[in-house]
Structure formats: structure tokens, C-alpha cells
Scaffold this motif. Structure first.
Motif, PDB file in Angstrom:
ATOM      1  N   GLY A 232      57.323   6.378 -54.533  1.00 41.35           N
ATOM      2  CA  GLY A 232      56.526   6.956 -55.619  1.00 41.35           C
ATOM      3  C   GLY A 232      55.286   7.690 -55.154  1.00 41.35           C
TER       4      GLY A 232
ATOM      5  N   ASP B 152      54.872  11.908 -56.046  1.00 38.14           N
ATOM      6  CA  ASP B 152      54.286  12.349 -57.326  1.00 38.14           C
ATOM      7  C   ASP B 152      52.843  12.802 -57.152  1.00 38.14           C
TER       8      ASP B 152
ATOM      9  N   LEU C 248      52.949  16.274 -55.299  1.00 40.12           N
ATOM     10  CA  LEU C 248      53.520  17.371 -56.095  1.00 40.12           C
ATOM     11  C   LEU C 248      52.771  17.558 -57.409  1.00 40.12           C
ATOM     12  N   GLY C 249      52.045  16.523 -57.849  1.00 40.43           N
ATOM     13  CA  GLY C 249      51.230  16.649 -59.062  1.00 40.43           C
ATOM     14  C   GLY C 249      50.009  17.517 -58.823  1.00 40.43           C
TER      15      GLY C 249
ATOM     16  N   VAL D 165      50.758  21.811 -54.852  1.00 37.46           N
ATOM     17  CA  VAL D 165      51.645  21.839 -53.697  1.00 37.46           C
ATOM     18  C   VAL D 165      53.052  22.117 -54.215  1.00 37.46           C
ATOM     19  N   SER D 166      53.711  23.129 -53.668  1.00 35.36           N
ATOM     20  CA  SER D 166      55.071  23.415 -54.119  1.00 35.36           C
ATOM     21  C   SER D 166      56.047  22.536 -53.362  1.00 35.36           C
ATOM     22  N   ARG D 167      57.217  22.392 -53.934  1.00 40.81           N
ATOM     23  CA  ARG D 167      58.235  21.556 -53.280  1.00 40.81           C
ATOM     24  C   ARG D 167      58.678  22.178 -51.965  1.00 40.81           C
TER      25      ARG D 167
ATOM     26  N   ARG E 196      64.164  21.946 -54.640  1.00 40.98           N
ATOM     27  CA  ARG E 196      63.348  22.599 -55.673  1.00 40.98           C
ATOM     28  C   ARG E 196      63.920  22.398 -57.064  1.00 40.98           C
ATOM     29  N   ARG E 197      65.235  22.219 -57.127  1.00 40.08           N
ATOM     30  CA  ARG E 197      65.880  22.185 -58.433  1.00 40.08           C
ATOM     31  C   ARG E 197      66.080  20.771 -58.995  1.00 40.08           C
ATOM     32  N   ARG E 198      65.990  19.770 -58.121  1.00 39.85           N
ATOM     33  CA  ARG E 198      66.408  18.447 -58.614  1.00 39.85           C
ATOM     34  C   ARG E 198      65.222  17.620 -59.132  1.00 39.85           C
ATOM     35  N   ASP E 199      65.564  16.519 -59.844  1.00 37.82           N
ATOM     36  CA  ASP E 199      64.542  15.591 -60.303  1.00 37.82           C
ATOM     37  C   ASP E 199      63.995  14.817 -59.112  1.00 37.82           C
ATOM     38  N   ILE E 200      62.701  14.515 -59.188  1.00 39.94           N
ATOM     39  CA  ILE E 200      62.129  13.607 -58.208  1.00 39.94           C
ATOM     40  C   ILE E 200      62.431  12.191 -58.701  1.00 39.94           C
ATOM     41  N   LEU E 201      63.020  11.390 -57.805  1.00 39.30           N
ATOM     42  CA  LEU E 201      63.490  10.060 -58.229  1.00 39.30           C
ATOM     43  C   LEU E 201      62.314   9.169 -58.649  1.00 39.30           C
TER      44      LEU E 201
ATOM     45  N   LEU F 197      58.090  17.191 -62.255  1.00 39.30           N
ATOM     46  CA  LEU F 197      58.791  16.303 -61.327  1.00 39.30           C
ATOM     47  C   LEU F 197      60.212  16.057 -61.799  1.00 39.30           C
TER      48      LEU F 197
ATOM     49  N   TRP G  89      57.984  23.678 -65.533  1.00 39.28           N
ATOM     50  CA  TRP G  89      58.910  23.562 -64.402  1.00 39.28           C
ATOM     51  C   TRP G  89      58.726  24.731 -63.433  1.00 39.28           C
TER      52      TRP G  89
ATOM     53  N   VAL H  21      53.258  24.771 -59.738  1.00 37.10           N
ATOM     54  CA  VAL H  21      52.187  24.822 -58.741  1.00 37.10           C
ATOM     55  C   VAL H  21      50.956  25.508 -59.313  1.00 37.10           C
TER      56      VAL H  21
ATOM     57  N   ASN I  84      50.697   4.675 -56.070  1.00 34.85           N
ATOM     58  CA  ASN I  84      51.231   4.291 -54.764  1.00 34.85           C
ATOM     59  C   ASN I  84      50.551   5.140 -53.701  1.00 34.85           C
TER      60      ASN I  84
END
Lengths: 531, 302
Positions: free
Chosen positions: A375, A378, A381-382, A385-387, A526-531, B52, B68, B72, B86
Motif C-alpha cells: 500500500g 498510493d 502516485l497520489g 508522479v506518473s506511473r 499505466r492502464r491497470r488498477d493499483i491493487l 489509482l 484518470w 499527474v 503505509n
């Protein structure tokens, strides 16, 4: 037992239930390789004359450094299996025990599960006792399965007593490293630190074994792997290594138990001093964060790779003088090439070093998945900062690790070779032979990026691919693995320079493949969900 | 003016519909309270807003940009505090605050020091040694030291002691006074009641109620206490009366907002000796919606 070990029985059953498939998979893979090797050898070398021929090629220090001494005078299928496989399997078993032991102990503690367990009616040392019981159990089961299995193969020269010794040696060395790992887990405050420390002991033991066996010195007594190579199942059948391994395992286990009883939950014996109140000027970007988080690991790997290179390089002198005195053998091995013997060996040594250099590369990249699961992604990336930037940083460090680690091993090999050889290898030769492996390492990193980007739950599959590559290419040179099987691995496309000329086409294709895989991985991420 | 605008937001995980058409907006300069039971979809909504998680349907914009594709760009002007903070165990709190500041862009060094003193945080300690509350303080200092326009706070006070909660509330009031906006998800209803201009209640992935507290109160029940001169037996029968209990010399009950007049007309012939009225607390509103779920489930069973 009694109340002082309350709950340990229940915890033991719980560990077995929780990790049953993990344990089963380890035992099955190790047994599978162990049983298939003598069958393959029997298929390949049915006649004693053929086996004696192979024994001759084994009479060299490089081989001794790698697999230890063997009974080359009486090279039966059993002696051959023990010589070529026992030490390498011992390393795998040691690895298995290290990973499992840390997982059962410090990992549980760090992740916070241990806190809840310990709040129940469970003794302070019960989780450790339960972990050690399971480890004792799995090593016993492994020894038993190998004993029965090898006996049942019914191969001439592989009698039951030798098979028993073979199994017990592996079970014993496994228990020894389980002991090392549980002690490390007491000393260090993090699971990663404990694994690293135990790995240093593992690699150190292997290196000591190599130099000890090559120089035939007392150094082998200092290494558990030295004891393993002294067992010589199916020939001398020495039982004392089992006693050594068993006694030292008990000592290590007791040390861990005593340490566990003395310390606070979550703490270790190697303490932290107060840290910085401000971040350094360096720690400002995601890339800097990756480097900062991994600096210890990177340094340890760097030192390890240099030592590995040095130890391989140090046997090159012996190799040279040995072959100089045996023209027939030299001819047989090198296929009528007029190149120096050391150069003939170079591609194989570089391949092994490249495999090992791939590991820190993949480990660095896998930290991204670890951060995600914990975790912590988050928080990064919050922010702004780009993926692409985040994952790009990890890929960069992975590639850097691969290149630096592979090159450090080459530097070590060149330095040691220079001091022991009559005609030293040139720096260009050594680095060239090392550099041709880099595109294959890049492909492995690419495969890992792809998995992380599009199928993060399956990201560990890359390890399977690395093991497959190692088995087909390294063992493939001992047995005859079909060409196409080797070509399924990127390492199968690497040129054996300087023995043969560089296939630029293949090398460039590997680099291209790696780049494509990384790009697909980045797009997926870039396209997927962050777990 | 809406800083944050969400319409028909839907997110599924496999077969599970975590968000099912969520609508709400956060306007400039307001504190928007986002409340709902565990698993209602608060954190999922926030993680979609941060880019996210990828939404399956609907629109979600912050500063008029898509959450989405322009993540950024948006993050330049927002500050986020997760519910579960965390941190990297081998970095100190101070290092993490500075790192976050660097990743954000602008660093307000003076404000950072003030906040560290206010929150009473030892920044030289490794994050491994921090309690949940201390990890939250690290995230809060990093967030409030930034020059963000929108603060997204996901249960930010769940690990703080009452003193620190007060410090947090001051921080929220300060940023609000500075004309900034806040999306505050919380379980602590008194906190939401104190800080928030408008409130949204989410349940099972659906926004069941949004509006100012006053608006929400209109829709719902008031708490009444009455003492009557002559005995009355059938208060329970009056339409719109709920939760009736006999208390001392009188009766305590709740009345639906639109039935108040009818109830008063019914009771006045009995002689009202004493009448106390309290606005419903947020907890009442919340329990009313939460209670409906169990009520409906029971109906379904029978």
C-alpha cells in the motif's frame, strides 16, 4: 514441553496447513530433478568406458570449485550423480530452507500476524518452535523421499545405503541453513535483512567450499558445503558429515531459541540509531527513492558478485596448467580449437555469472509489486508522479543492477585470472564474453516488466522461467538437451564468444525483444488498477 | 463552483459492484463530509479519484480535468492522506515528509516545521517504530505543508488521540479559511458535524443522501420530548412517530419532518405541559439510513 511451549503444536499444524502447497512444491521439484538426473545419465552413458571418459573431463579445478570432488576412479552412475548433483542440490535445499525459515519467523513478525498470535495463550518461543518443527519435518520428509526414490530407481551403483546417505546429507544441510536463517531472523529487524544475512552465509559457505576443495586444504571443514562434498555417497559413504550437520543445526536452533526468549517482539539485536530529520538533497525523485530503498541490497549483491568473479578467476591458473600437461584431453574438450583453454571455458563461466546477475535485476523490479502490496505506491502516485515515471525508475534500477552485477563478476574474474595465469586473459576478452550476456539479462527484465504490467498476480512466474533457462542451458551442457529447448530461453541465443563469433543479429533481436516487453509492461502498468 | 465533480461513478471488482452510480460534488472553499459504514465504498471512491483505480462507468473530474487521464496534472494541486498510512520502514518520518514534498512540487519549509511542532512528531525516528497515529501524523504534516487546492482525507484521524484530533480540526479550518476545499471521509460523526459544510452518505456503493446538514435534517426526524396534562395512550398510532419511549413524566420519540404539524395538532388537545425539541444528530441520520438496510433485509427474509 508443557505450558512453557503452549500452543506450539497447534501453530505447527497451522503452518503446515497454510503453506502445504509451497512445501509440497519444493519437495516435488527437488525430488524430480534428483530422480531424473541418474536416469538421464544412465540413458546417455550406459557403458563404463563412456563414464570414464566423462570422468576425465571432470578432472579440472574449475569443475572441482563448482561441484566439489568426486570419485573419478570409480565413476559409476551413483558416483557421477553424487559428484555432479549433490552440491548444487544442497545449495537449492539451503535456499529453500532459508526462504521458508524467514517466512515462518521474521516475516510473520514484521507483517504483524505474530503480534496477534502472541496475544493468545501462546508461549513466547512457541512460534519459533513451531517453525523449527515444520522445518525439521520437511527436511526429514525430503531425506526420506530421496532415499526411497533413489533406491527404487534400481540403478547399478546406487545401493540403498548410498541413497540414504544422499538423502540425509541434503536433509542435514537443509536443517543447517534453516538454523542459520532462524538465527539471522533473531538478529535483524526485517525479513529482508534476515534473508540477506542468511544468503551471505550461504554464498560464503559455497565460496569457502570451492577454495577448500580446489586447494585441498582444511578450509572445507569451515563450510557446511565442504561437509556435503565430503560425504561422497555411492562411493566412500562417509557418515560423519551427517553428524556434523545435525549437531550444528541443534546448536543453531538453540541459539535462536535463547535469543527469542530475550528480545522484544519486533526488535532485533542489531539496533537502529536515530536517523535524519530531513531528507538528503538526493532523495527528491521516485528514482532516488528506489535507489535509497535498495542501496543495502545493491551493495551486498555487488560485493557478492565481485567475490564470485574472483573465486572463478582464481581457478583459471590451475585450469591452464592442468590442460597444458594433457594435450589429448585438451583436444577432446575444446574440439580442436587452437584457442587457450581458459577462453574455451569462459562462455560457460559467464553464463553462470549472468544467471546470478539476473537475480538482483529481477529482485529490484519486483520491489515495485512489493510496494504495491504494502500500500505504499498510493502515497507516491497520489502525488505529482506518473506511473511511467515510477515503473521506469524500477526498470532503470533493474537494468543497472544487471549490467553492474554482471560486470563486477567479470572484473573479479579478470583480476583474479591476471594474478594466477601464465598468459592472462585480456580485459577485452573477459568483458566481451561478459557483455554478450547482457541482452539476455535484459530480456529477463523485460519478461518481468511485462508480468508486473499486465498480470501482477503472476509476476513470480519469471523465476520459473529463470530456473528453466538455467536447467536447460547449464545442465544442458552436461546432458544433451535439445537445441529448441535451449532456444526457448534468451540465454540460448547468446553467442559463445570468444569460442565462436558474435551473432550480432541475435544479440540485437534480444535487445529489441527486451525493449518491446518493457514498453508493453509500462503500457499495462499505466492502464491497470493499483491493487 | 465545483472543484470535484463525480457523476454516475461505477466500479466493479469481478462480480462485486463496489460503486454503483455515485454522484456528488465538492465546491470551492467547502469541506465536504463523506460518511458511510465500512465497505460502503468510501475508499474505493477516493482511490478512483486519485487515478489509482480505473472506473468502469461515469465521469469524475477534479479542477475540470479527468481523474484518470490527467492524474499527474491534478495531483500537483491536491494533497492526500490515506486511511492506512503505509510508510517505508527504513526511512525516517522526516525523510518521508521531505520526499513527499519533493514529489508534490512546492515545499513550504516554515509550515513544515510549525506542523511538526503542532503534531508533536519525532521526525528522526524510523517509520518502522511509529504507531498508526504517528504514521498518520507524517501523512498529515506532508499534506498540510503543501500548497494544495484540494485536500482528500480518508479517515485521517482514526489513530489520533483527542488532542491531536483538535490540532487536525484546526488545520482543516485554516485551509478552509484560505479558500481551499476538503473532501473528508470519516467515521467520527461529531468531527464531520463540526467541520463539514455539506455531507454525503454512501451505502453499498450508492450515495443515498447529499446536502447541507440543515437540508438533511429537514428530510428527517426531529427528536421530541413532551409532557402532557392528560394521559394519552395511543401516541404510537400517530403516523410519523418513531422510537417511542416513556421517559420520566413524559414521552420521548422521533417525528418525521413533514408530519410534525399533524403530530402537534393531535397532541395539543391533551395539554402540552412541556416540549423539548432537538435537531437530529448526524448519528441519527446515519443510523436511520443504516437501519433501513437491516429493515429491508428482514422484509426480504419474510
Amino acid at each position: 514441553m508443557g505450558r512453557s511451549m503452549a500452543g506450539s503444536g497447534r501453530l505447527t499444524r497451522f503452518i503446515i496447513r497454510r503453506d502445504f502447497f509451497r512445501l509440497l512444491l519444493w519437495i516435488m521439484s527437488i525430488s524430480f530433478v534428483t530422480f531424473s538426473v541418474p536416469l538421464a545419465l544412465q540413458e546417455l552413458y550406459p557403458m563404463q568406458e563412456q563414464r570414464d571418459g566423462i570422468a576425465e573431463t571432470m578432472r579440472n579445478p574449475a569443475m572441482t570449485a563448482m561441484v566439489g570432488p568426486g570419485d573419478l576412479e570409480n565413476y559409476t552412475i551413483g558416483a557421477m550423480t553424487a559428484h555432479q548433483m549433490l552440491l548444487l542440490t544442497a545449495v537449492a535445499v539451503a535456499l529453500m530452507n532459508t526462504l521458508l525459515a524467514v517466512r515462518f519467523t521474521r516475516f510473520e513478525e514484521e507483517a504483524g500476524m505474530m503480534e496477534m498470535v502472541r496475544s493468545l495463550s501462546v508461549d513466547r518461543r512457541s512460534p519459533l518452535l513451531a517453525a523449527m518443527t515444520v522445518l525439521l519435518g520437511i527436511n526429514t520428509v525430503l531425506a526420506f523421499v530421496l532415499w526411497i526414490g533413489l533406491t527404487c530407481l534400481g540403478i547399478e551403483g546406487m545401493e540403498s545405503s548410498g541413497a540414504l546417505l544422499y538423502g540425509l546429507t541434503l536433509g542435514g544441510v537443509g536443517l543447517f541453513f534453516a538454523g542459520v536463517a532462524v538465527v539471522c531472523a533473531q538478529l535483524v529487524e526485517s525479513a529482508r535483512g534476515a534473508t540477506t544475512l542468511a544468503m551471505i552465509v550461504l554464498v560464503g559457505s559455497y565460496v569457502i567450499q570451492s577454495s577448500g576443495n580446489v586447494t585441498e586444504s582444511v578450509m572445507i571443514w569451515l563450510s557446511p558445503f565442504g561437509w556435503v562434498t565430503s560425504a561422497q555417497p555411492f562411493s566412500e559413504n562417509n557418515g560423519w558429515p551427517i553428524v556434523f550437520l545435525a549437531v550444528s543445526s541443534v546448536v543453531l536452533g538453540s541459539i535462536a531459541g535463547i535469543l527469542q526468549g530475550k528480545r522484544d517482539l519486533g526488535s532485533g539485536f542489531i539496533h537502529q540509531k536515530p536517523g535524519r530529520e530531513h531528507a538528503s538533497a538526493f532523495l527528491k525523485t521516485p528514482l532516488a527513492l528506489v535507489l535509497r530503498l535498495q542501496r543495502t541490497g545493491i551493495s551486498v549483491w555487488a560485493i557478492g558478485m565481485l567475490i564470485l568473479g574472483l573465486s572463478y578467476g582464481s581457478v583459471l591458473g590451475d585450469l591452464e596448467s592442468f590442460f597444458d600437461g594433457n594435450a589429448l584431453l585438451a583436444n577432446m574438450l575444446t574440439g580442436n580449437s587452437d584457442r587457450p583453454v581458459a577462453e574455451q571455458f569462459l562462455p560457460m563461466l559467464m553464463l553462470v555469472m549472468a544467471f546470478i546477475a539476473t537475480i538482483p535485476g529481477i529482485l529490484a523490479l519486483h520491489k515495485l509489486v512489493g510496494e504495491e502490496k504494502k500500500g505504499r505506491v498510493d502515497s507516491v502516485l497520489g502525488r505529482r508522479v506518473s506511473r511511467t515515471q515510477l515503473m521506469g525508475g524500477y526498470v532503470f534500477v533493474a537494468v543497472m543492477n544487471g549490467v553492474v552485477m554482471n560486470s563486477l563478476a567479470a572484473i573479479g574474474l579478470w583480476l583474479a585470472g591476471r594474478s594466477v595465469m601464465a598468459e592472462p586473459l585480456t580485459i577485452a576478452t573477459v568483458f566481451g564474453a561478459s557483455a554478450v550476456q547482457l541482452p539476455a539479462i535484459a530480456v529477463m527484465i523485460g519478461v518481468s516488466s511485462l508480468l508486473i504490467g499486465i498480470a501482477p498476480r503472476w509476476s513470480s512466474l519469471v523465476w520459473l522461467y529463470i530456473v528453466y533457462s538455467f536447467v536447460t542451458l547449464y545442465l544442458g551442457s552436461l546432458f544433451q538437451v535439445p537445441d529448441w529447448a535451449a532456444r526457448l530461453s534468451p540465454f540460448g541465443w547468446v553467442s559463445e564468444w570468444p569460442s565462436e563469433s558474435v551473432n550480432w543479429m541475435a544479440e540485437c533481436s534480444l535487445l529489441g525483444t527486451a525493449a518491446v516487453l518493457v514498453v508493453i509492461g509500462l503500457f499495462g502498468y499505466r492502464r491497470r488498477d493499483i491493487l | 463552483m465545483a472543484i470535484l465533480d463525480v457523476k454516475g461513478l461505477t466500479k466493479t471488482f469481478g462480480k462485486f459492484r463496489a460503486l454503483d452510480g455515485v454522484d456528488f460534488e465538492v465546491r470551492k472553499g467547502e469541506v465536504f463530509g463523506f460518511i458511510g459504514p465500512n465497505g460502503a465504498g468510501k475508499s474505493t471512491t477516493i482511490r478512483v479519484l486519485l487515478g489509482l483505480l480505473k472506473r468502469d462507468a461515469g465521469t469524475a473530474t477534479i479542477f475540470g480535468q479527468d481523474v484518470w487521464s490527467d492524474a499527474v496534472e491534478i495531483h500537483r494541486k491536491i494533497a492526500y492522506v490515506p486511511g492506512d498510512v503505509n510508510l517505508w520502514p527504513n526511512l525516517t518520518g522526516g525523510e518521508v515528509i521531505d520526499l513527499f514534498a519533493s514529489l508534490q512540487g512546492d515545499v513550504n519549509a516554515k509550515r513544515r516545521e510549525e506542523l511538526i511542532v503542532k503534531f508533536n512528531l519525532d521526525t528522526s525516528k524510523k517509520c518502522r517504530t511509529y504507531s498508526k497515529g504517528n504514521r498518520q501524523k507524517v501523512a498529515l504534516v506532508a499534506a498540510f505543508a503543501s500548497d494544495a487546492e484540494l485536500f482528500i482525507l480518508d479517515e485521517p484521524t482514526s489513530g489520533l488521540d483527542p488532542l491531536m484530533e483538535r490540532v487536525f480540526q484546526q488545520c482543516v479550518e485554516e485551509v478552509k479559511a484560505a479558500g481551499k476545499s476538503v473532501l473528508l471521509s470519516s467515521h467520527i460523526l461529531s468531527e464531520v458535524e463540526r467541520l463539514c459544510d455539506r455531507v454525503g452518505i454512501i451505502r453499498s456503493g450508492v450515495m443515498v443522501e447529499t446536502g447541507t446538514l440543515a437540508e438533511l435534517r429537514h428530510l428527517t426526524r426531529s427528536n421530541l420530548y413532551v409532557e402532557l396534562n392528560s394521559p394519552v395512550t395511543d401516541i404510537r398510532q400517530i403516523p410519523g412517530v418513531h422510537e417511542l419511549v416513556e421517559a420520566g413524566d413524559g414521552w420521548k420519540f422521533q417525528v418525521d419532518g413533514d408530519k410534525l404539524d399533524a403530530v402537534m395538532s393531535y397532541l395539543s388537545p391533551y395539554g402540552i405541559r412541556r416540549l423539548e425539541s432537538a435537531p437530529p444528530t448526524l448519528e441519527d441520520l446515519f443510523m436511520q439510513h443504516y437501519g433501513d438496510v437491516t429493515g429491508r433485509a428482514e422484509e426480504g427474509d419474510s
